[in-house]
Design an enzyme around this catalytic site. Structure first.
Site, PDB file in Angstrom:
ATOM      1  N   ARG A   1      -3.775   0.062  -0.990  1.00  0.00           N
ATOM      2  CA  ARG A   1      -3.428   1.326  -2.076  1.00  0.00           C
ATOM      3  C   ARG A   1      -4.177   2.330  -1.705  1.00  0.00           C
ATOM      4  O   ARG A   1      -3.847   3.501  -1.885  1.00  0.00           O
ATOM      5  CB  ARG A   1      -3.381   0.878  -3.597  1.00  0.00           C
ATOM      6  CG  ARG A   1      -2.799   1.588  -4.319  1.00  0.00           C
ATOM      7  CD  ARG A   1      -2.991   1.064  -5.805  1.00  0.00           C
ATOM      8  NE  ARG A   1      -4.341   1.372  -6.465  1.00  0.00           N
ATOM      9  CZ  ARG A   1      -4.620   1.184  -7.460  1.00  0.00           C
ATOM     10  NH1 ARG A   1      -3.723   1.312  -8.741  1.00  0.00           N
ATOM     11  NH2 ARG A   1      -5.962   1.078  -8.175  1.00  0.00           N
TER      12      ARG A   1
ATOM     13  N   TYR B   1       7.085   9.183  -7.415  1.00  0.00           N
ATOM     14  CA  TYR B   1       5.750   9.440  -8.217  1.00  0.00           C
ATOM     15  C   TYR B   1       4.811  10.509  -7.445  1.00  0.00           C
ATOM     16  O   TYR B   1       3.968  11.058  -8.310  1.00  0.00           O
ATOM     17  CB  TYR B   1       4.872   8.068  -8.605  1.00  0.00           C
ATOM     18  CG  TYR B   1       4.512   7.401  -7.384  1.00  0.00           C
ATOM     19  CD1 TYR B   1       3.450   7.658  -6.770  1.00  0.00           C
ATOM     20  CD2 TYR B   1       5.240   6.328  -6.916  1.00  0.00           C
ATOM     21  CE1 TYR B   1       2.880   6.869  -5.656  1.00  0.00           C
ATOM     22  CE2 TYR B   1       4.416   5.323  -5.952  1.00  0.00           C
ATOM     23  CZ  TYR B   1       3.551   5.811  -5.328  1.00  0.00           C
ATOM     24  OH  TYR B   1       3.108   4.928  -4.436  1.00  0.00           O
TER      25      TYR B   1
ATOM     26  N   ARG C   1      -0.043  -0.765 -16.274  1.00  0.00           N
ATOM     27  CA  ARG C   1      -1.228  -0.443 -16.227  1.00  0.00           C
ATOM     28  C   ARG C   1      -1.332   1.117 -16.381  1.00  0.00           C
ATOM     29  O   ARG C   1      -2.196   1.682 -16.710  1.00  0.00           O
ATOM     30  CB  ARG C   1      -1.460  -0.451 -14.785  1.00  0.00           C
ATOM     31  CG  ARG C   1      -2.152  -1.948 -14.319  1.00  0.00           C
ATOM     32  CD  ARG C   1      -2.503  -2.299 -12.729  1.00  0.00           C
ATOM     33  NE  ARG C   1      -1.369  -2.358 -11.689  1.00  0.00           N
ATOM     34  CZ  ARG C   1      -0.873  -1.462 -10.783  1.00  0.00           C
ATOM     35  NH1 ARG C   1      -1.813  -0.360 -10.564  1.00  0.00           N
ATOM     36  NH2 ARG C   1      -0.055  -1.710 -10.089  1.00  0.00           N
TER      37      ARG C   1
ATOM     38  N   HIS D   1       9.619  -6.619  -8.781  1.00  0.00           N
ATOM     39  CA  HIS D   1       8.727  -7.578  -8.203  1.00  0.00           C
ATOM     40  C   HIS D   1       8.668  -8.675  -9.416  1.00  0.00           C
ATOM     41  O   HIS D   1       9.129  -9.773  -8.802  1.00  0.00           O
ATOM     42  CB  HIS D   1       7.204  -7.191  -8.084  1.00  0.00           C
ATOM     43  CG  HIS D   1       7.015  -6.045  -7.302  1.00  0.00           C
ATOM     44  ND1 HIS D   1       7.619  -6.020  -6.051  1.00  0.00           N
ATOM     45  CD2 HIS D   1       6.357  -4.812  -7.680  1.00  0.00           C
ATOM     46  CE1 HIS D   1       6.919  -4.841  -5.391  1.00  0.00           C
ATOM     47  NE2 HIS D   1       6.706  -3.888  -6.180  1.00  0.00           N
TER      48      HIS D   1
ATOM     49  N   ASP E   1      11.223  -1.096  -0.929  1.00  0.00           N
ATOM     50  CA  ASP E   1       9.766  -0.691  -1.438  1.00  0.00           C
ATOM     51  C   ASP E   1       9.034   0.251  -0.528  1.00  0.00           C
ATOM     52  O   ASP E   1       9.247   1.375  -0.726  1.00  0.00           O
ATOM     53  CB  ASP E   1       9.206  -1.996  -1.836  1.00  0.00           C
ATOM     54  CG  ASP E   1       7.931  -1.801  -2.804  1.00  0.00           C
ATOM     55  OD1 ASP E   1       7.598  -0.624  -2.817  1.00  0.00           O
ATOM     56  OD2 ASP E   1       7.275  -2.804  -3.148  1.00  0.00           O
TER      57      ASP E   1
HETATM   58 ZN    ZN Z   1       7.038  -0.053  -5.596  1.00  0.00          ZN
END
Ligand code: ZN
Length: 430
Positions: free
Chosen positions: A77, A116, A199, A258, A306
């Site tokens: 990430r 995003y 989150r 997921h 994804d």
């Molecule tokens: Zn994703």
């Protein structure tokens, strides 16, 4: 505009049928008739891709070296954030164009883009708040794939409304800002809402977004990582899926992306809502997320590409089946009493669940989008089985989206130019 296609074999919602005529009107299947002579080829409904981050296509292959410490989803990430901070609207459009062309060449005919990367590199909104979304819509238009835009709401760096981190600045919105972005996205393409995760969005925010969506699709990342489950337990004493189902109006228009780390009770409760489990087996393997407990889940599921590390619906189905086989030390685990042919059972389930997640009608049936693909071969069950388990590259030959042919003989007309632009962009960034 009306035309007809006559196939020797076609996979209909009830199973394989012979000599099937599809009559298409204005991009929609108007009639399905079987038993006519003279058809050729094998037709399958196009596969919906229920979860994509197109820009991440630019990372594929570049993050497969171990760092100084043990690598994990979280170190990945950090690298993904670095890429996200460096990409311009042109770069995102180039990555998305190649990703969408590859999706079509593999047999994905629609895509839910969980989007995003909204703002300029310093975190301020672009003059057009939907600048990046418009680039995704332009890429989808050029490639000819059907798009569901899912602008993502992202506001926090952890459970309980923690302030976002500086490297998340291009993703962050207030609820007011998000409403403007959502309206702008709705003018570009069919849209739904996407609280990023528990989150990044508090429960009151998740509920406000669900209200904004009404009956439109609502997608959320959930229970992808063990650390996320532990943080949720620490925050509220409940696991993420348990907490979501207890507090939000989850129903058939929801897609829980997921849902890897769920208990048998959570799996049962999730299935009862009618929500779709958004499985991304290739990415989940690549990121070391874990294995979806399919043996406990009797609900609806579909597949997504994804991170786009590899784009091919057949590989997603293969990875799903193989991960279950490895975990359970058994074979043909995703076949069902009604459909013992494993590839056919996997394909039918993923088409139905994917379509539901995108708010589309799925399968080759009247009223559904005229989006379908063909395989070579004489024996349809074997051809599909080989495409899922044996093919060294996508076995898809021709692809139509909403009645328009976009791939011929396995090749999209934009494949070469999209690749050249993409390579130049990646060489500049990485
Ligand atoms: Zn994703």
């Amino acid at each position: 505009m009306s035309n007809t296609h006559l196939f020797r074999h076609a996979l209909l919602p009830a199973g394989w049928a012979e000599n099937v005529l599809l009559r298409v009107e204005n991009g929609v299947i108007a009639e399905v008739r079987s038993g006519l002579a003279g058809g050729h080829g094998i037709a399958l409904p196009g596969m919906p891709n229920l979860h994509s981050h197109a820009f991440q296509r630019a990372m594929a292959g570049h993050v497969e070296r171990r760092g100084a410490e043990q690598d994990s989803f979280w170190t990945w990430r950090t690298l993904m954030y670095k890429l996200a901070l460096s990409m311009s609207p042109d770069d995102v459009q180039d990555a998305a164009t190649l990703a969408f062309v590859e999706m079509l060449e593999g047999g994905f005919t629609s895509v839910a883009e969980f989007h995003y990367l909204h703002h300029a590199p310093d975190g301020t909104p672009y003059h057009d708040i939907g600048e990046m979304a418009a680039r995704l819509a332009a890429a989808a238009e050029a490639a000819g794939i059907e798009l569901l835009l899912l602008p993502v709401f992202y506001a926090h760096a952890g459970f309980g409304g923690a302030a976002p981190a500086p490297e998340q600045r291009r993703f962050v919105s207030s609820l007011d800002g998000y409403t403007k972005l959502y309206e702008r996205c709705g003018a570009l393409a069919p849209s739904g809402v996407a609280p990023h995760s528990l989150r990044a969005a508090t429960m009151p925010e998740v509920k406000a977004l669900a209200e904004l969506a009404g009956s439109r699709p609502v997608h959320i990342h959930i229970a992808e990582q063990v650390a996320e489950v532990e943080a949720c337990l620490g925050f509220c004493g409940q696991r993420p899926v348990e907490h979501l189902l207890d507090n939000a109006p989850v129903g058939p228009n929801w897609c829980l992306v997921h849902a890897t780390h769920i208990t048998p009770d959570e799996a049962t409760a999730m299935a009862a809502t009618g929500a779709v489990a958004g499985l991304c087996p290739v990415t989940e393997a690549n990121l070391g997320d874990g294995i979806f407990p399919a043996q406990h889940f009797s609900g609806t599921w579909g597949v997504g590409s994804d991170s786009n590390v590899l784009i091919d619906p057949a590989r997603e189905l293969q990875m799903l089946e193989y991960s279950q086989r490895l975990a359970r030390r058994a074979r043909n685990v995703m076949a069902s009493p009604g459909e013992p042919a494993t590839a056919t059972a996997l394909y039918q389930a993923a088409v139905a669940g994917g379509a539901q997640a995108l708010g589309l009608q799925g399968g080759l049936r009247p009223g559904a989008p005229a989006s379908f693909v063909t395989l070579d071969g004489e024996t349809p069950e074997l051809a599909l089985s080989q495409s899922v388990f044996c093919a060294r590259q996508p076995a898809v030959r021709d692809v139509w989206v909403r009645g328009r042919q976009v791939v011929a003989q396995g090749r999209h007309a934009l494949a070469q130019t999209a690749r050249l632009r993409f390579d130049a962009m990646v060489n500049r960034l990485v």
